[in-house]
Design an enzyme around this catalytic site. Structure first.
Site, PDB file in Angstrom:
ATOM      1  N   ASN A 176       0.912  -1.151  -0.028  1.00 27.98           N
ATOM      2  CA  ASN A 176      -0.055  -0.138  -0.044  1.00 27.98           C
ATOM      3  C   ASN A 176       0.876   1.301   0.054  1.00 27.98           C
ATOM      4  OD1 ASN A 176       0.396  -0.937   2.673  1.00 27.98           O
ATOM      5  ND2 ASN A 176      -1.234   0.269   3.416  1.00 27.98           N
ATOM      6  N   GLU A 188       0.447   5.136   0.718  1.00 27.83           N
ATOM      7  CA  GLU A 188      -0.577   6.186   0.995  1.00 27.83           C
ATOM      8  C   GLU A 188       0.017   7.635   0.507  1.00 27.83           C
ATOM      9  OE1 GLU A 188      -0.846   5.727   5.209  1.00 27.83           O
ATOM     10  OE2 GLU A 188      -1.971   3.758   4.920  1.00 27.83           O
ATOM     11  N   CYS A 203     -10.897  -3.561  -3.881  1.00 27.00           N
ATOM     12  CA  CYS A 203      -9.858  -4.561  -4.301  1.00 27.00           C
ATOM     13  C   CYS A 203     -10.418  -5.825  -4.875  1.00 27.00           C
ATOM     14  CB  CYS A 203      -8.590  -4.673  -3.182  1.00 27.00           C
ATOM     15  SG  CYS A 203      -7.662  -3.438  -3.292  1.00 27.00           S
ATOM     16  N   GLU A 215      -3.257  -4.413  -3.065  1.00 31.17           N
ATOM     17  CA  GLU A 215      -3.757  -5.557  -3.993  1.00 31.17           C
ATOM     18  C   GLU A 215      -3.856  -4.988  -5.423  1.00 31.17           C
ATOM     19  OE1 GLU A 215      -5.087  -4.681  -1.059  1.00 31.17           O
ATOM     20  OE2 GLU A 215      -6.240  -6.205   0.018  1.00 31.17           O
ATOM     21  N   CYS A 223     -10.258  -5.194   0.724  1.00 31.02           N
ATOM     22  CA  CYS A 223     -11.220  -4.155   0.842  1.00 31.02           C
ATOM     23  C   CYS A 223     -12.319  -4.513  -0.640  1.00 31.02           C
ATOM     24  CB  CYS A 223     -10.710  -2.694   0.844  1.00 31.02           C
ATOM     25  SG  CYS A 223     -10.080  -2.056  -0.832  1.00 31.02           S
ATOM     26  N   CYS A 234      -4.048   0.729  -2.551  1.00 36.52           N
ATOM     27  CA  CYS A 234      -4.038  -0.506  -1.721  1.00 36.52           C
ATOM     28  C   CYS A 234      -3.052  -1.509  -2.345  1.00 36.52           C
ATOM     29  CB  CYS A 234      -5.316  -1.313  -1.896  1.00 36.52           C
ATOM     30  SG  CYS A 234      -6.517  -0.536  -0.983  1.00 36.52           S
TER      31      CYS A 234
HETATM   32  N1  THU Z   1      -5.329  -1.295   2.589  1.00 36.62           N
HETATM   33  C1  THU Z   1      -4.592  -2.067   1.614  1.00 36.62           C
HETATM   34  O1  THU Z   1      -3.630  -1.941   1.060  1.00 36.62           O
HETATM   35  N2  THU Z   1      -5.420  -3.282   1.107  1.00 36.62           N
HETATM   36  C2  THU Z   1      -6.738  -3.545   1.709  1.00 36.62           C
HETATM   37  O2  THU Z   1      -7.411  -4.477   1.164  1.00 36.62           O
HETATM   38  C3  THU Z   1      -7.317  -2.857   2.789  1.00 36.62           C
HETATM   39  C4  THU Z   1      -6.546  -1.452   3.250  1.00 36.62           C
HETATM   40  C5  THU Z   1      -4.420  -0.380   2.843  1.00 36.62           C
HETATM   41  C6  THU Z   1      -4.882   1.116   2.666  1.00 36.62           C
HETATM   42  C7  THU Z   1      -4.313   1.960   3.637  1.00 36.62           C
HETATM   43  O3  THU Z   1      -3.021   2.360   3.230  1.00 36.62           O
HETATM   44  C8  THU Z   1      -4.379   0.880   5.067  1.00 36.62           C
HETATM   45  O4  THU Z   1      -4.295  -0.198   4.389  1.00 36.62           O
HETATM   46  C9  THU Z   1      -5.384   1.467   5.709  1.00 36.62           C
HETATM   47  O5  THU Z   1      -6.639   1.226   5.323  1.00 36.62           O
END
Ligand code: THU
Length: 132
Positions: free
Chosen positions: A41, A43, A88, A54, A85, A52
């Site tokens: 991920n 940000e 994804c 995925e 999520c 994300c």
């Molecule tokens: N996140 C992912 O990378 N994948 C997911 O399926 C759930 C959330 C990340 C996004 C963000 O950087 C952090 O987790 C918190 O939401």
């Protein structure tokens, strides 16, 4: 069971860029030939632009020219398992509803589901064919 993959995921997650949530995620997608694509991920100070692990892994998989994904491994440094999520899940459904999603926790325990099990009543490519 996936000891080599678990070691790779533990290395990969150190590259996650999560200074706001501090929730790091690492994903490896494997094809049937054993090629790997990786994602973490990433940000952003403009929070909504976060991407994300995925989806980053899927886009890397496609850009690498690999064939159909065979397995997706999703690692978080948590006691429980982290499922993809909703956004994804939709992206992962695109290539194969039977894609196995293997979630790993910090101990290396695994929980395996098919992506289709996470997406009841999906919208997909064939829905587009039904529009005239
Ligand atoms: N996140 C992912 O990378 N994948 C997911 O399926 C759930 C959330 C990340 C996004 C963000 O950087 C952090 O987790 C918190 O939401």
């Amino acid at each position: 069971m996936n000891a080599g993959i678990f070691d790779e995921l533990k290395k990969l997650i150190t590259r996650a860029y999560a200074p706001y949530s501090h929730f790091k995620v690492a994903v490896i997608i494997r094809d049937k030939k054993g090629n790997f694509a990786r994602g973490v991920n990433v940000e952003n100070a403009s929070y909504g632009l976060t991407s994300c692990a995925e989806r980053n892994a899927v886009f890397s998989f496609v850009a690498s020219g690999f064939e159909k994904p065979a397995e997706l491994f999703l690692y978080t440094e948590t006691d429980g398992f982290t499922a993809p999520c909703g956004a994804c899940r939709q992206v992962l459904m695109e290539f194969d509803p039977n894609l196995p999603v293997i979630m790993l926790n910090r101990s290396g325990d695994e929980k395996r589901v098919l992506i289709a099990e996470l997406v009841p009543l999906p919208f997909g490519p064939k829905d587009l064919d039904e529009a005239t």
